[in-house]
Design an enzyme around this catalytic site. Structure first.
Site, mmCIF file in Angstrom:
data_model
loop_
_atom_site.group_PDB
_atom_site.id
_atom_site.type_symbol
_atom_site.label_atom_id
_atom_site.label_comp_id
_atom_site.label_asym_id
_atom_site.label_seq_id
_atom_site.Cartn_x
_atom_site.Cartn_y
_atom_site.Cartn_z
ATOM 1 N N GLU A 50 36.453 -17.051 5.258
ATOM 2 C CA GLU A 50 35.056 -17.311 4.894
ATOM 3 C C GLU A 50 34.989 -18.774 4.509
ATOM 4 O OE1 GLU A 50 32.167 -18.279 2.542
ATOM 5 O OE2 GLU A 50 32.732 -16.606 1.233
ATOM 6 N N GLU A 87 27.670 -30.254 4.594
ATOM 7 C CA GLU A 87 27.444 -29.444 3.403
ATOM 8 C C GLU A 87 27.678 -30.286 2.153
ATOM 9 O OE1 GLU A 87 28.946 -25.084 1.783
ATOM 10 O OE2 GLU A 87 30.349 -26.334 2.897
#
Length: 407
Positions: free
Chosen positions: A178, A309
């Protein structure tokens, strides 16, 4: 954990910087929910019978067995230290495995407290093992170790790629990843504005922006863009930045200095490229790693802050022309990440169309950050593969054996 939830929340607030009220409700609360949920799966793991050789019926029997993998390693990040432990460890244990867990080097305390509570709860020795240390040393050894048959990782895409390579070279161990995100949130003019503002802010500023599914970029329809920005600025000014143990605090410190410095550099890059800094963008002038809730507008698709990000409390807003749904979808999907996404609209047909076309593992419609222990969680593309939570998570820690009998 329920008996010690206030202690766990206090440790989590001190260690991670999460405000105490959030740590109690989410970091600790959802961790407890996760263990309860997967405890319910322990006696419900089963295989299936499969008809084969139809030309000679009733002479062969094939059935499958779901078996534990064995020793599983888990490497977790620093933004939700206890909750990430729970998401992976609960499924791993429910599937019948043992676990060696490496907490983030900067946030090991709740993992160590969990180990103490696990021993007190009667979990046998050797089943739960907490191994603090650096990723370069401990994480690497777990990736390389021949006795580890599965590694579950949550963290950056860069480190995830390295882990995947190490796991392949060592013993082709099973991996679930993840990884990073740049989740798009599309807000149409026919939305509930009050809810869009409230949830739009939560999508970015929740847990100080240190949130893997944070909306990394908001696309706001041009006809409501200015009003939306005005409303957000008004709400940002009301946010109380301060001591995470103060029950009235809305926004605590960033996790560590290196991350704070990264956020400052991120904002400087946005200003340099020509984005408009509406508010924030600086370290708060007080002791500690506090960063101002920040808002950028006029963000163009080619800009660094539109693509990368921040992992911090930085709202990135781009406008789009009303009526051109496919164009805003193209822009929203023009990223190598695919962890989460969202859409706000009162038009159910539009909402379903957008949710079908968004290339992300999770789509939120007229809400955001609404994760649940029963709902699978995981990304597409360079946001990784595999699932946490829900029944799907069990399969990450099980192997399927087929048995065929002729009689």
């Amino acid at each position: 954990m329920e008996e010690h939830q206030e202690e766990l929340a206090t440790i989590e607030a001190i260690d991670s910087g999460a405000v105490y009220t959030l740590a109690l409700k989410t970091h600790v609360g959802m961790s407890i929910q996760t263990f309860r949920y997967f405890a319910g799966w322990c006696d419900k793991i089963q295989g299936s019978t499969i008809p084969i050789n139809q030309a000679r019926p009733n002479r062969n029997l094939t059935f499958t067995k779901k078996e534990p993998i064995g020793v599983c390693a888990i490497v977790i990040p620093w933004n939700y230290p206890l909750m990430m432990l729970a998401w992976k460890t609960a499924a791993c244990l429910a599937a019948g495995n043992t676990v060696v867990l490496k907490p983030a080097q900067v946030t090991p305390l709740t993992a160590l407290k969990f180990a103490e509570l696990a021993a007190r709860a009667g979990i046998p020795k050797g089943v739960v093992n907490i191994l603090p240390g650096s990723g370069a040393l401990v994480g690497q050894r777990l990736s390389d170790h021949p006795d580890v048959r599965k590694l579950g990782f949550t963290g950056s895409t860069e480190v995830g790629k390295h882990i995947m390579k190490s796991c392949a070279v060592s013993n082709v161990k099973k991996v679930s990843l993840e990884l990073g995100g740049k989740s798009p949130l599309i807000i149409f003019s026919d939305c509930d504005m009050d809810k869009a503002v409230r949830m739009g802010m939560s999508s970015v500023f929740f847990n100080k922006g240190e949130n893997c599914i944070a909306a990394g970029r908001l696309f706001v329809e041009d006809s409501i863009h200015d009003h939306f920005v005005k409303r957000v600025v008004e709400e940002v000014k009301k946010m109380k930045v301060g001591d995470p143990l103060d029950r009235s605090t809305d926004h605590g410190p960033q996790n560590h200095k290196a991350h704070l410095d990264k956020l400052v550099d991120f904002c400087q890059a946005g200003i340099k490229e020509g984005a408009t800094l509406i508010c924030g963008g600086n370290q708060v002038q007080r002791p500690g790693f506090f960063f101002e809730p920040t808002l950028f507008t006029d963000v163009q698709d080619h800009m660094f802050i539109a693509k990368e990000e921040s992992f911090g409390p930085i709202m990135i807003i781009s406008s789009f022309k009303g009526g051109d749904v496919d164009d805003v979808l193209r822009r929203a999907n023009a990223t190598e990440f695919g962890l989460a996404s969202g859409v706000f609209t009162r038009d159910i047909s539009k909402a379903l169309y957008v949710s079908e076309k968004l290339n992300a593992g999770t789509v939120f419609v007229n809400t955001y950050n609404k994760t649940d222990v029963a709902s699978p969680f995981g990304g597409f593309k360079q946001s990784g593969f595999g699932k946490d939570l829900g029944q799907d998570a069990l399969n990450e820690y099980l192997r399927t054996k087929a048995v065929t009998i002729e009689y």
